[in-house]
Design a protein around this motif. Sequence first.
Motif, short mmCIF file in Angstrom:
data_model
loop_
_atom_site.label_atom_id
_atom_site.label_comp_id
_atom_site.label_asym_id
_atom_site.label_seq_id
_atom_site.Cartn_x
_atom_site.Cartn_y
_atom_site.Cartn_z
N ASP A 80 44.46 48.45 33.81
CA ASP A 80 43.30 48.56 33.85
C ASP A 80 42.47 47.53 33.16
O ASP A 80 41.38 47.00 33.78
N ARG A 81 42.89 46.49 33.69
CA ARG A 81 42.54 44.32 33.54
C ARG A 81 41.62 44.43 35.07
O ARG A 81 40.79 44.39 35.13
N ARG A 82 42.65 44.75 36.09
CA ARG A 82 42.18 44.90 37.60
C ARG A 82 40.84 45.35 37.44
O ARG A 82 39.49 45.27 38.08
N LEU A 83 40.68 46.77 36.80
CA LEU A 83 39.65 47.69 36.94
C LEU A 83 38.77 46.79 36.09
O LEU A 83 37.25 47.21 36.93
N ALA A 84 38.47 46.97 34.98
CA ALA A 84 37.23 46.06 34.37
C ALA A 84 37.03 44.45 35.12
O ALA A 84 35.96 44.60 35.16
N LYS A 88 33.67 44.26 36.30
CA LYS A 88 32.84 43.37 35.99
C LYS A 88 32.45 42.16 37.01
O LYS A 88 31.22 41.78 37.38
N LEU A 89 32.76 42.40 38.09
CA LEU A 89 32.31 41.72 39.58
C LEU A 89 31.14 42.48 40.18
O LEU A 89 30.55 42.26 40.54
N SER A 90 31.51 43.15 40.18
CA SER A 90 30.46 45.20 40.60
C SER A 90 28.93 44.92 39.80
O SER A 90 28.35 44.39 40.36
N TRP A 118 39.39 42.26 44.96
CA TRP A 118 38.82 42.74 44.61
C TRP A 118 37.35 43.85 45.03
O TRP A 118 37.01 44.42 44.91
N ALA A 119 36.86 42.44 46.01
CA ALA A 119 35.24 42.98 46.56
C ALA A 119 35.62 44.17 47.49
O ALA A 119 35.10 44.88 47.21
N VAL A 120 36.80 43.84 48.31
CA VAL A 120 38.03 44.79 48.80
C VAL A 120 37.38 46.48 48.27
O VAL A 120 37.57 47.55 48.47
N GLN A 121 38.42 46.68 47.41
CA GLN A 121 39.30 47.69 46.12
C GLN A 121 37.24 47.90 45.69
O GLN A 121 37.78 49.23 45.65
#
Length: 157
Positions: A80-84, A88-90, A118-121
């Motif tokens: 959940d933190r990773r997705l958040a 946020k990065l996006s 994260w950018a790749v994901q």
Amino acid sequence: MALSDMALASNEKRQQRIMLLRQGFNEERYQSISQAAAYFHYTYQTVAKWAKDGNIPLLDLHGRPVVPVTDANQAQVNLDRRLANINKLSNLFNQRKVVTVAAAAKEFKYSPQTIASWAVQGDIPLLQEDGTTVVAVNDDNLPAWLDDDYLAAIEHH
């Protein structure tokens, strides 16, 4: 304070630092000893010892884990933190507040490797140091602020 009390307090501090090291590893703040050493402002050797003592498979200078990777010691990533963080990065990228991996790493206080992952994901075309994007720019991830001149500069690299 007696000598035994000082030794106990010192060991307790060390255990706290090992727990913080594990927490940051689980949060994807760093994957290597070098990254963790820079994050904590301790020497490579100190962080390597903590990683070994805490059974944390951080990567050494050769890209090998300092302890064998097992089911028990792998990073316990909070999805959940990773997705958040990816969302946020996006958002920051689409608002043109961060456009490079380095700027995002500074903003989030995470390693450039984590930001790139994260950018790749998240299919976010952040710029890398060499001028290329982490993922290819396409119709789905093209932010409104990107213009033809900018795209031509990226393609030129």
